[in-house]
Design a protein around this motif. Structure first.
Motif, PDB file in Angstrom:
ATOM      1  N   PRO A 209       0.765  -1.382  -0.161  1.00  0.00           N
ATOM      2  CA  PRO A 209      -0.155   0.071  -0.040  1.00  0.00           C
ATOM      3  C   PRO A 209       1.110   1.246  -0.163  1.00  0.00           C
ATOM      4  O   PRO A 209       0.170   2.678   0.257  1.00  0.00           O
ATOM      5  N   GLY A 212       2.510   4.243  -4.677  1.00  0.00           N
ATOM      6  CA  GLY A 212       1.294   4.543  -5.112  1.00  0.00           C
ATOM      7  C   GLY A 212       1.948   5.654  -6.642  1.00  0.00           C
ATOM      8  O   GLY A 212       0.894   5.901  -7.003  1.00  0.00           O
ATOM      9  N   LEU A 215      -0.878   4.642  -9.786  1.00  0.00           N
ATOM     10  CA  LEU A 215      -1.906   5.148  -9.557  1.00  0.00           C
ATOM     11  C   LEU A 215      -2.431   6.932  -9.334  1.00  0.00           C
ATOM     12  O   LEU A 215      -3.526   6.697  -9.925  1.00  0.00           O
ATOM     13  N   ASN A 216      -1.180   7.635  -8.830  1.00  0.00           N
ATOM     14  CA  ASN A 216      -2.132   9.006  -8.475  1.00  0.00           C
ATOM     15  C   ASN A 216      -1.145   9.658  -9.248  1.00  0.00           C
ATOM     16  O   ASN A 216      -0.954  10.908  -9.320  1.00  0.00           O
TER      17      ASN A 216
END
Ligand SMILES: C[S@@+](CC[C@H](N)C(=O)[O-])C[C@H]1O[C@@H](n2cnc3c(N)ncnc32)[C@H](O)[C@@H]1O
Length: 403
Positions: A209, A212, A215-216
């Motif tokens: 997690p 990122g 993802l962004n």
């Protein structure tokens, strides 16, 4: 190979930034926050009358350049900041950000770190090299080139990738190399998106997690994380070897607490055994123990610089400074007996605070010295008739390092 890399950063400048956002916020952080440079490299001294020369090596879209330019201008320090990059597209974004802020202390140079000696840029008090060395063909040669550009008492703030916190990244890179290595970039990005949509729950990237960018951060994020042509990660011992081979001496990691085994451990036996390790071993142990570090941020000086560049709060005239927070409002939130709860990328720790942590923090304003703070505390903590608070006042001294 630099041509491939240049092509990547011409087409996918990273991190993606919009100069219009400068009106809304300043991105500030590590390495190279002005307070960190002064703390780790300059012995805690800010001499506003002394000009500074700063190089941002592989400055990209300008996060460090903008932060350094803005912070030095705000501090009234006459600084010359040079942004060096092989990508003209990235430098153009960085320049627009500087222009958007009306800053005039920055110059832009197009070129490679490895060829810095040919550019006649002079020498620097500080060099930022964030997220770049791990992409070079020969990181040791790159670091040596930067060292030649450092003044004898100068320092370097660097960030390189760390392996454990990037667990899953290199698995995905290997898969994409197998199925899309030879394709044009837009097809590689499309393959990466398809693969990300099909990762089973057991896949290590999906289970991580703390990563990122894919993802962004749009196409640039996917490219930088999963499709990079040259990307390696350094464990603490590998980084220590790189620094040593580059002719540098490590000063401190940021955040230092993350590299300290005793922050994670409570067993007396383990604490005793780890306390016998040298500094690099302790940091290496903490990296393996936490298992979550995805980068290492390290300050370093030249190996022929034997003076202590790290600030030490050892004199009554030392002025403690908060890096970001406002001491007044932070201190007001701290009640006696409270612990400081910290989430270090998933590792939750609770640090007991000294009894006077709140009052001390409230007095840290970047102007008051330790002697001033102590005097203010003594007068505000005067015991009521018959009450002895000598224990509290000695606790206040154990809190010096808090500032
Ligand atoms: C991941 S980006 C990091 C940018 C910036 N330092 C930051 O932290 O936001 C890497 C940057 O290094 C630049 N770069 C890569 N190799 C370089 C080299 N040999 N010399 C100069 N810049 C280089 C790239 O063009 C890119 O802008």
């Amino acid at each position: 190979m630099n041509d491939d890399l240049r092509g990547q950063y011409e087409n996918y400048p990273y991190p993606p930034r919009d100069p219009a956002d400068e009106a809304k916020r300043l991105i500030a952080g590590s390495p190279s926050h002005i307070c960190e440079i002064e703390h780790h490299i300059m012995g805690g001294v800010r001499n506003a009358a002394e000009p500074r020369r700063i190089l941002v090596a592989g400055g990209g879209t300008g996060d460090a350049t903008v932060m350094l330019a803005a912070q030095h201008a705000a501090a009234g320090i006459d600084a010359e900041i040079i942004h060096l990059d092989i990508s003209e597209a990235s430098s153009a974004i960085a320049k627009s950000r500087i222009d958007a802020r009306g800053l005039t202390n920055t110059k832009f140079v197009h070129g490679a770190i490895e060829a810095i000696a040919e550019r006649d840029l002079g020498t620097f008090d500080y060099i930022d090299c964030c997220g770049v060395l791990h992409h070079l063909e020969d990181p040791v040669a790159g670091l040596k080139a930067l060292r030649t550009a450092l003044k004898p008492a100068g320092g370097l703030g660097m960030m390189v990738y760390a392996p454990l916190g990037r667990t899953g990244v290199y698995h995905a890179q290997a898969m994409l190399q197998m199925i899309a290595g030879d394709l044009p970039d837009p097809d590689r990005i499309s393959a990466a998106r398809e693969l990300l949509g099909e990762l089973p729950d057991t896949n290590w990237l999906k289970r991580n997690p703390y990563v990122g960018d894919h993802l962004n951060q749009g196409d640039s994020g996917i490219y930088d994380l999963l499709l990079h042509r040259r990307d390696r990660a350094y464990s603490v011992p590998e980084l220590a070897a790189l620094v040593q081979q580059g002719g540098m001496r490590p000063v401190n990691f940021v955040d230092p607490a993350r590299y300290e085994p005793s922050v994670y451990l409570t067993s007396a036996e383990l604490l005793k055994r780890t306390s016998g390790l040298n500094w690099v071993q302790r940091c290496a142990f903490a990296e393996l123990l936490a298992g979550n570090m995805k980068t290492h941020i390290l300050y370093a000086v030249r190996d022929d610089n034997k003076t202590n560049s790290l600030a030490t709060p050892d004199g009554a005239d030392t002025i403690p400074v908060m890096r970001d927070d406002d001491g007044q409002s932070l201190g007001a939130q701290i009640k006696p007996g409270m612990s400081l709860k910290v989430d270090m990328a998933g590792v939750k720790i609770s640090l007991p605070l000294p009894q006077l942590a709140g009052p001390i923090l409230m007095l840290i304003d970047g102007e008051k010295s330790l002697a001033d703070i102590h005097a203010d505390l003594q007068s505000s903590q005067k015991p009521a008739p018959g009450q002895d608070n000598s224990r509290n006042s000695s606790t206040s001294f154990s809190a010096r390092s808090t500032g």
